[in-house]
Design a protein around this motif. Sequence first.
Motif, PDB file in Angstrom:
ATOM      1  N   ASP A 358       0.821  -1.214   0.000  1.00  0.00           N
ATOM      2  CA  ASP A 358       0.000   0.000   0.000  1.00  0.00           C
ATOM      3  C   ASP A 358       0.855   1.264   0.000  1.00  0.00           C
ATOM      4  OD1 ASP A 358      -2.392  -1.554   0.150  1.00  0.00           O
ATOM      5  OD2 ASP A 358      -2.093  -1.748   2.314  1.00  0.00           O
ATOM      6  N   ALA A 359       1.989   1.215  -0.695  1.00  0.00           N
ATOM      7  CA  ALA A 359       2.930   2.341  -0.718  1.00  0.00           C
ATOM      8  C   ALA A 359       2.261   3.629  -1.203  1.00  0.00           C
ATOM      9  CB  ALA A 359       4.133   2.002  -1.599  1.00  0.00           C
ATOM     10  N   SER A 360       1.458   3.545  -2.238  1.00  0.00           N
ATOM     11  CA  SER A 360       0.815   4.755  -2.777  1.00  0.00           C
ATOM     12  C   SER A 360      -0.159   5.357  -1.773  1.00  0.00           C
ATOM     13  CB  SER A 360       0.103   4.431  -4.095  1.00  0.00           C
ATOM     14  OG  SER A 360      -0.887   3.433  -3.915  1.00  0.00           O
ATOM     15  N   ASP A 361      -0.852   4.517  -1.017  1.00  0.00           N
ATOM     16  CA  ASP A 361      -1.764   5.020   0.016  1.00  0.00           C
ATOM     17  C   ASP A 361      -0.988   5.707   1.138  1.00  0.00           C
ATOM     18  OD1 ASP A 361      -3.955   4.035  -1.358  1.00  0.00           O
ATOM     19  OD2 ASP A 361      -4.055   2.178  -0.188  1.00  0.00           O
ATOM     20  N   HIS A 362       0.144   5.128   1.511  1.00  0.00           N
ATOM     21  CA  HIS A 362       0.988   5.749   2.546  1.00  0.00           C
ATOM     22  C   HIS A 362       1.506   7.099   2.072  1.00  0.00           C
ATOM     23  CE1 HIS A 362       0.828   2.428   5.289  1.00  0.00           C
ATOM     24  NE2 HIS A 362       1.379   1.578   4.434  1.00  0.00           N
ATOM     25  N   LEU A 363       1.887   7.188   0.800  1.00  0.00           N
ATOM     26  CA  LEU A 363       2.367   8.454   0.261  1.00  0.00           C
ATOM     27  C   LEU A 363       1.270   9.511   0.325  1.00  0.00           C
ATOM     28  CD1 LEU A 363       4.453  10.208  -1.179  1.00  0.00           C
ATOM     29  CD2 LEU A 363       3.712   9.202  -3.349  1.00  0.00           C
ATOM     30  N   SER A 364       0.068   9.151  -0.070  1.00  0.00           N
ATOM     31  CA  SER A 364      -1.052  10.101  -0.031  1.00  0.00           C
ATOM     32  C   SER A 364      -1.328  10.566   1.390  1.00  0.00           C
ATOM     33  CB  SER A 364      -2.310   9.453  -0.622  1.00  0.00           C
ATOM     34  OG  SER A 364      -2.125   9.130  -1.987  1.00  0.00           O
ATOM     35  N   GLU A 365      -1.268   9.639   2.339  1.00  0.00           N
ATOM     36  CA  GLU A 365      -1.524   9.992   3.738  1.00  0.00           C
ATOM     37  C   GLU A 365      -0.448  10.921   4.285  1.00  0.00           C
ATOM     38  OE1 GLU A 365      -1.289   9.939   7.993  1.00  0.00           O
ATOM     39  OE2 GLU A 365       0.131   8.805   6.760  1.00  0.00           O
ATOM     40  N   ILE A 366       0.798  10.667   3.928  1.00  0.00           N
ATOM     41  CA  ILE A 366       1.905  11.520   4.376  1.00  0.00           C
ATOM     42  C   ILE A 366       1.759  12.923   3.797  1.00  0.00           C
ATOM     43  CG2 ILE A 366       4.391  11.926   4.111  1.00  0.00           C
ATOM     44  CD1 ILE A 366       3.729   9.917   6.292  1.00  0.00           C
ATOM     45  N   LYS A 367       1.388  13.028   2.538  1.00  0.00           N
ATOM     46  CA  LYS A 367       1.191  14.340   1.922  1.00  0.00           C
ATOM     47  C   LYS A 367       0.092  15.115   2.649  1.00  0.00           C
ATOM     48  CE  LYS A 367       2.710  13.295  -2.808  1.00  0.00           C
ATOM     49  NZ  LYS A 367       2.299  13.212  -4.233  1.00  0.00           N
ATOM     50  N   GLU A 368      -0.999  14.450   2.950  1.00  0.00           N
ATOM     51  CA  GLU A 368      -2.099  15.096   3.660  1.00  0.00           C
ATOM     52  C   GLU A 368      -1.673  15.515   5.057  1.00  0.00           C
ATOM     53  OE1 GLU A 368      -6.715  14.106   5.082  1.00  0.00           O
ATOM     54  OE2 GLU A 368      -5.600  12.688   3.838  1.00  0.00           O
ATOM     55  N   HIS A 369      -0.915  14.658   5.719  1.00  0.00           N
ATOM     56  CA  HIS A 369      -0.455  14.932   7.083  1.00  0.00           C
ATOM     57  C   HIS A 369       0.461  16.152   7.128  1.00  0.00           C
ATOM     58  CE1 HIS A 369       0.979  14.186  11.150  1.00  0.00           C
ATOM     59  NE2 HIS A 369       2.217  14.079  10.709  1.00  0.00           N
ATOM     60  N   LEU A 370       1.418  16.220   6.208  1.00  0.00           N
ATOM     61  CA  LEU A 370       2.395  17.312   6.218  1.00  0.00           C
ATOM     62  C   LEU A 370       1.777  18.657   5.868  1.00  0.00           C
ATOM     63  CD1 LEU A 370       5.453  15.587   4.508  1.00  0.00           C
ATOM     64  CD2 LEU A 370       5.361  16.421   6.850  1.00  0.00           C
ATOM     65  N   SER A 371       0.774  18.643   5.008  1.00  0.00           N
ATOM     66  CA  SER A 371       0.221  19.897   4.487  1.00  0.00           C
ATOM     67  C   SER A 371      -1.091  20.295   5.150  1.00  0.00           C
ATOM     68  CB  SER A 371       0.022  19.779   2.973  1.00  0.00           C
ATOM     69  OG  SER A 371      -0.842  18.707   2.663  1.00  0.00           O
ATOM     70  N   LYS A 372      -1.420  19.689   6.286  1.00  0.00           N
ATOM     71  CA  LYS A 372      -2.712  19.958   6.915  1.00  0.00           C
ATOM     72  C   LYS A 372      -2.850  21.397   7.387  1.00  0.00           C
ATOM     73  CE  LYS A 372      -3.638  18.028  10.806  1.00  0.00           C
ATOM     74  NZ  LYS A 372      -3.862  16.971  11.798  1.00  0.00           N
ATOM     75  N   ASN A 373      -1.708  22.076   7.642  1.00  0.00           N
ATOM     76  CA  ASN A 373      -1.761  23.443   8.160  1.00  0.00           C
ATOM     77  C   ASN A 373      -1.513  24.511   7.101  1.00  0.00           C
ATOM     78  OD1 ASN A 373      -2.244  22.504  10.774  1.00  0.00           O
ATOM     79  ND2 ASN A 373      -0.055  22.371  11.231  1.00  0.00           N
ATOM     80  N   ILE A 374      -1.003  24.113   5.933  1.00  0.00           N
ATOM     81  CA  ILE A 374      -0.688  25.104   4.906  1.00  0.00           C
ATOM     82  C   ILE A 374      -1.178  24.609   3.549  1.00  0.00           C
ATOM     83  CG2 ILE A 374       1.342  25.975   6.151  1.00  0.00           C
ATOM     84  CD1 ILE A 374       3.116  24.450   4.264  1.00  0.00           C
ATOM     85  N   GLU A 375      -1.498  25.565   2.700  1.00  0.00           N
ATOM     86  CA  GLU A 375      -2.006  25.223   1.382  1.00  0.00           C
ATOM     87  C   GLU A 375      -0.922  25.267   0.307  1.00  0.00           C
ATOM     88  OE1 GLU A 375      -5.205  27.840   0.577  1.00  0.00           O
ATOM     89  OE2 GLU A 375      -6.548  26.975   2.102  1.00  0.00           O
ATOM     90  N   ASP A 376       0.202  25.914   0.624  1.00  0.00           N
ATOM     91  CA  ASP A 376       1.200  26.153  -0.424  1.00  0.00           C
ATOM     92  C   ASP A 376       2.344  25.145  -0.409  1.00  0.00           C
ATOM     93  OD1 ASP A 376       2.208  27.104   1.967  1.00  0.00           O
ATOM     94  OD2 ASP A 376       3.227  28.829   1.071  1.00  0.00           O
ATOM     95  N   LEU A 377       2.206  24.051   0.313  1.00  0.00           N
ATOM     96  CA  LEU A 377       3.265  23.039   0.326  1.00  0.00           C
ATOM     97  C   LEU A 377       3.166  22.195  -0.942  1.00  0.00           C
ATOM     98  CD1 LEU A 377       5.619  21.693   1.857  1.00  0.00           C
ATOM     99  CD2 LEU A 377       3.949  20.123   2.858  1.00  0.00           C
ATOM    100  N   GLU A 378       4.224  22.211  -1.716  1.00  0.00           N
ATOM    101  CA  GLU A 378       4.300  21.395  -2.918  1.00  0.00           C
ATOM    102  C   GLU A 378       5.063  20.114  -2.609  1.00  0.00           C
ATOM    103  OE1 GLU A 378       2.860  22.084  -5.767  1.00  0.00           O
ATOM    104  OE2 GLU A 378       2.124  24.076  -5.154  1.00  0.00           O
ATOM    105  N   PHE A 379       4.857  19.089  -3.433  1.00  0.00           N
ATOM    106  CA  PHE A 379       5.588  17.841  -3.258  1.00  0.00           C
ATOM    107  C   PHE A 379       6.437  17.578  -4.498  1.00  0.00           C
ATOM    108  CE2 PHE A 379       2.296  17.621  -0.121  1.00  0.00           C
ATOM    109  CZ  PHE A 379       2.959  17.084   0.970  1.00  0.00           C
ATOM    110  N   ILE A 380       7.692  17.256  -4.241  1.00  0.00           N
ATOM    111  CA  ILE A 380       8.670  17.092  -5.307  1.00  0.00           C
ATOM    112  C   ILE A 380       8.394  15.793  -6.062  1.00  0.00           C
ATOM    113  CG2 ILE A 380      11.135  16.838  -5.827  1.00  0.00           C
ATOM    114  CD1 ILE A 380      11.648  18.468  -3.224  1.00  0.00           C
ATOM    115  N   GLU A 381       8.252  15.916  -7.357  1.00  0.00           N
ATOM    116  CA  GLU A 381       7.960  14.736  -8.202  1.00  0.00           C
ATOM    117  C   GLU A 381       9.215  14.308  -8.977  1.00  0.00           C
ATOM    118  OE1 GLU A 381       5.281  13.130  -7.912  1.00  0.00           O
ATOM    119  OE2 GLU A 381       4.168  14.596  -6.710  1.00  0.00           O
TER     120      GLU A 381
END
Length: 381
Positions: A358-381
């Motif tokens: 479930d690596a992709s699900d973990h990635l999505s959850e981590i992105k949501e967790h890190l950016s919960k307080n700010i809207e301008d956090l980008e994720f490096i692709e």
Amino acid sequence: MKHASTICLLLLLLVTGCAGHQEYQGHFHHMDKKERSYKESDIRFTTNEIDIAAIGDLLIHERVYNDAWNGEKYDFLSMINPVQDYLKTPDITMANQETIMGGEEIGLSDYPQFNSPFDLGDDLQEAGVDIVTMANNHTLDRGEEAIRNAIAYYEEIDMPYTGSFKSEEDQQTLRVLETEEGISVAFLSYTYGTNGIPIPDGKEYLVNLIDHEQIKKDVSEAEELAEVTIVSYHFGQEYQRLPNQEQKDLAQFAADLGVHVVIGHHPHVLQPIDWLEGKDGNKTLVAYSLGNFLSGQYELYRRIGGILQFSISKDGSNVKVHSPSFLPTFVQFDLIDETITDLQVLPLKDVSEQQLPDASDHLSEIKEHLSKNIEDLEFIE
């Protein structure tokens, strides 16, 4: 690019006028960032920009350095290789050296009193790290000798360090790294404590403790020497995914002092990133915890860390921190009879389902967790 404008000359005079303070000058191996010019009211201005990256804890357990041993040396570089480009590209990359690098001569050791080999310093530098923070709860694990050994080796390889020092004079020499883009950055580092190990009397310089008056003094001096100030705090509660009130208060204290960026370590798991407003209306970027970057811990969230990157632009006398971005990482290894083998730090986006179900699900959850307080956090692709 040189500019002959009166404004630039005045800025130069202001900077050189601070020569009365002690300042550490750093050197870099990747200086190819952007420089933009524009015309306004017939005066030529220059907007310079740099990128800075920060990684979390380097927690070198015995199972990590045993896996790094290749028969001739401790090879940590191959472990970091999959993310090396992300460390080399920014103008400055900072790392938290959690385990003191006292060298093999005093004996390598594991938790609860760590000691790591010198090869780690070489490999971090080769991977793109430009400065290490040393103030943490394990700084005094192996006593003053290990600290002096580590500092001597950092000096030998020309690796700037902060948070732990060899003398009072060394402690009073603020670490200010100059970039070719004309933006100077001061780095400060403090820890909540040293696991109950007392600092030797009269040698308080061995490790910076979190002390409001000392931080206030250091930040004030940093403002005279540099255009950007970054504070590293070793604080919080281990394995908690949200910052506690003490972390929030200390981050706000730094913001009120005008600090541009706060980088947190110690919880060993990722905590959300945030923007705080200082008392003068300034904005401070805060990463409460960057988790583990390289470690031998087994639990899922302790294996997920990352690389925080942000930009700093300078337009005349105006300096701005902006465009925070993040690359989640994963410490991948095989575990055979409680022995770690083939350890590597991978971008979480590249981790397979076989390596992490479930690596992709973990990635999505981590992105949501890190950016919960700010809207301008980008994720490096």
